[in-house]
Design a protein around this motif. Sequence first.
Motif, PDB file in Angstrom:
ATOM      1  N   ALA A   1       6.641  -3.187   6.895  1.00 40.66           N
ATOM      2  CA  ALA A   1       5.651  -4.242   7.150  1.00 40.66           C
ATOM      3  C   ALA A   1       6.175  -5.578   6.649  1.00 40.66           C
ATOM      4  O   ALA A   1       6.047  -6.613   7.319  1.00 40.66           O
TER       5      ALA A   1
ATOM      6  N   LEU B   1       3.939  -4.542  -7.039  1.00 37.32           N
ATOM      7  CA  LEU B   1       2.793  -4.222  -7.890  1.00 37.32           C
ATOM      8  C   LEU B   1       3.254  -3.552  -9.177  1.00 37.32           C
ATOM      9  O   LEU B   1       4.307  -2.910  -9.219  1.00 37.32           O
TER      10      LEU B   1
ATOM     11  N   THR C   1       6.193  -3.105  -3.218  1.00 34.55           N
ATOM     12  CA  THR C   1       4.957  -3.874  -3.173  1.00 34.55           C
ATOM     13  C   THR C   1       4.939  -5.032  -4.154  1.00 34.55           C
ATOM     14  O   THR C   1       4.153  -5.965  -4.014  1.00 34.55           O
TER      15      THR C   1
ATOM     16  N   ALA D   1       0.326  -9.006  -1.985  1.00 31.89           N
ATOM     17  CA  ALA D   1       1.758  -8.899  -2.254  1.00 31.89           C
ATOM     18  C   ALA D   1       2.580  -9.212  -1.006  1.00 31.89           C
ATOM     19  O   ALA D   1       3.632  -9.846  -1.088  1.00 31.89           O
ATOM     20  N   LEU D   2       2.101  -8.794   0.166  1.00 34.28           N
ATOM     21  CA  LEU D   2       2.831  -9.072   1.406  1.00 34.28           C
ATOM     22  C   LEU D   2       2.807 -10.560   1.743  1.00 34.28           C
ATOM     23  O   LEU D   2       3.739 -11.091   2.321  1.00 34.28           O
TER      24      LEU D   2
ATOM     25  N   LEU E   1      -5.847  -0.931  -3.832  1.00 29.45           N
ATOM     26  CA  LEU E   1      -4.448  -0.882  -3.390  1.00 29.45           C
ATOM     27  C   LEU E   1      -4.250  -1.767  -2.170  1.00 29.45           C
ATOM     28  O   LEU E   1      -3.292  -2.544  -2.085  1.00 29.45           O
TER      29      LEU E   1
ATOM     30  N   LEU F   1      -8.342   3.040  -3.239  1.00 26.96           N
ATOM     31  CA  LEU F   1      -7.637   2.692  -2.000  1.00 26.96           C
ATOM     32  C   LEU F   1      -7.902   1.239  -1.633  1.00 26.96           C
ATOM     33  O   LEU F   1      -7.013   0.530  -1.160  1.00 26.96           O
TER      34      LEU F   1
ATOM     35  N   ALA G   1      -4.359  -5.421  -3.079  1.00 27.77           N
ATOM     36  CA  ALA G   1      -3.142  -5.802  -3.796  1.00 27.77           C
ATOM     37  C   ALA G   1      -1.955  -5.885  -2.835  1.00 27.77           C
ATOM     38  O   ALA G   1      -1.119  -6.784  -2.942  1.00 27.77           O
ATOM     39  N   LEU G   2      -1.903  -4.953  -1.875  1.00 25.61           N
ATOM     40  CA  LEU G   2      -0.815  -4.966  -0.891  1.00 25.61           C
ATOM     41  C   LEU G   2      -0.891  -6.205  -0.005  1.00 25.61           C
ATOM     42  O   LEU G   2       0.119  -6.838   0.281  1.00 25.61           O
TER      43      LEU G   2
ATOM     44  N   GLU H   1      -3.404  -2.869   8.167  1.00 22.20           N
ATOM     45  CA  GLU H   1      -2.696  -3.872   7.366  1.00 22.20           C
ATOM     46  C   GLU H   1      -1.182  -3.683   7.455  1.00 22.20           C
ATOM     47  O   GLU H   1      -0.431  -4.644   7.556  1.00 22.20           O
ATOM     48  N   LEU H   2      -0.725  -2.419   7.433  1.00 27.81           N
ATOM     49  CA  LEU H   2       0.710  -2.137   7.426  1.00 27.81           C
ATOM     50  C   LEU H   2       1.274  -1.921   8.823  1.00 27.81           C
ATOM     51  O   LEU H   2       2.477  -1.743   8.981  1.00 27.81           O
TER      52      LEU H   2
END
Lengths: 75, 353
Positions: free
Chosen positions: A39, A13, A11, B45-46, B38, B35, B41-42, B16-17
């Motif tokens: 993903a 993170l 990630t 980050a993606l 997270l 959650l 942030a994901l 999202e994933l």
Amino acid sequence: MAALDELAGATGLDRSSLAFLEDDDEHDVASLAEAVRAARARRDAELRAAVERAFGVVPRPLRARIRKLLGGGRG
Amino acid sequence: MADLAALAEVGRLRHELGVDGDQLDFLVRHDAADLRALRHALTDALAAPHRPAFQRMAAAARLLPAPVTATIAAKALGPFLCSKVAAELDPTEARKLVGHLRVPFLADLCRTLDPRAAADVIRAIPAERAVAVGVELYRRRDLETLARFIDVVAEDTIPRMLDVVDDDGCLLEIAVAAESRLRLDAIFAMLPDDRVLGVVESAALSDQLTEAVVLLGELGQEQAARAIGLVVGSGHVLLTDLVAEISRLGGWDELLPVMAGLDPDVLATVASSPALDRPELFLAVARDVVDAGLGPEIVALVGAMPDDRQEQLARSLAGSAPQVARHLAELVETVTGASDLAAARALREALGP
């Protein structure tokens, strides 16, 4: 937990932001890390394909300029 | 009462994933706020490795006439990529472009658009266009996407969207999935009474009372009290079902403070609900009350009951769960005047010294 390190790596993170997952099953956290990697790979592939399609549609006189602007267009 | 909020967050994370099945089920035991953090942030980050490219694409869009850019967007880039570039557009440019993109394409684009990243762009879209996209999403019953945009669309589009979303069950699903509690409260304030009641009735009919209870817990005091008052006015059946579901979910810690502020007549009707006569349900109330320290609130609820009912519930609780009863008695003693309640006297008597 090694899987948390894996998830942090997948990630980008900070591990501390994932600390709430410390008590989860390692296999589950590893599965989440795998989902994130998958993903990311899908998005990378989709982006590359979309940019290549775009170059096929952009009028020829503009392609060089657009490609330069996009830095080669490879995401 | 975080279970459903956590479930909703895990659903958003799956979206999202691009994950199906039960791969992320383990996350539902976590706090919804963790959650959500997270997921945000994901999402960031993606997107981060590609943002420079998206920013360059957005910059390139300014070099071409809007109709040409829109054609390239629709024919070559596709809705997914466009949704990422959209977040980098200047809102004025975006406003020009959406007029040249077909509504179905825009609806497809919304499915992967990050409302947080594109909030300024979304708010710049002309209301007519935004509503048209909302109509298309509703036609497709893509309620999850609609819910994601509730938080950021211009407020003047919402009344028009509420006219479009004419099914109360769909409205419930959108409300539960929406992230912004402030916006949700504003939406409920816009709804007439019959629709607010309709949302809860629809939940009862379609076995979605869990969602209705979570929704009530998310609303502000005023709107939650209004909704509960409407349920009370509709009759005992719906109220009984709602009270039973609140008990099952352990939601008294969030909803008892709302009920304690109700009109005395309305509170008395809640207190008279046959559901509260069921020992296991009243025990659930007592546990939530003790855990959350809701002394004045439980006194308000129990005080609205007839004395003989108070005594019956107190004795039943003391017999079945003496530890909980003792903690409840101690809590009630801290409330001025509460020791005179029939229930308080009955508890003291049943528990002894």
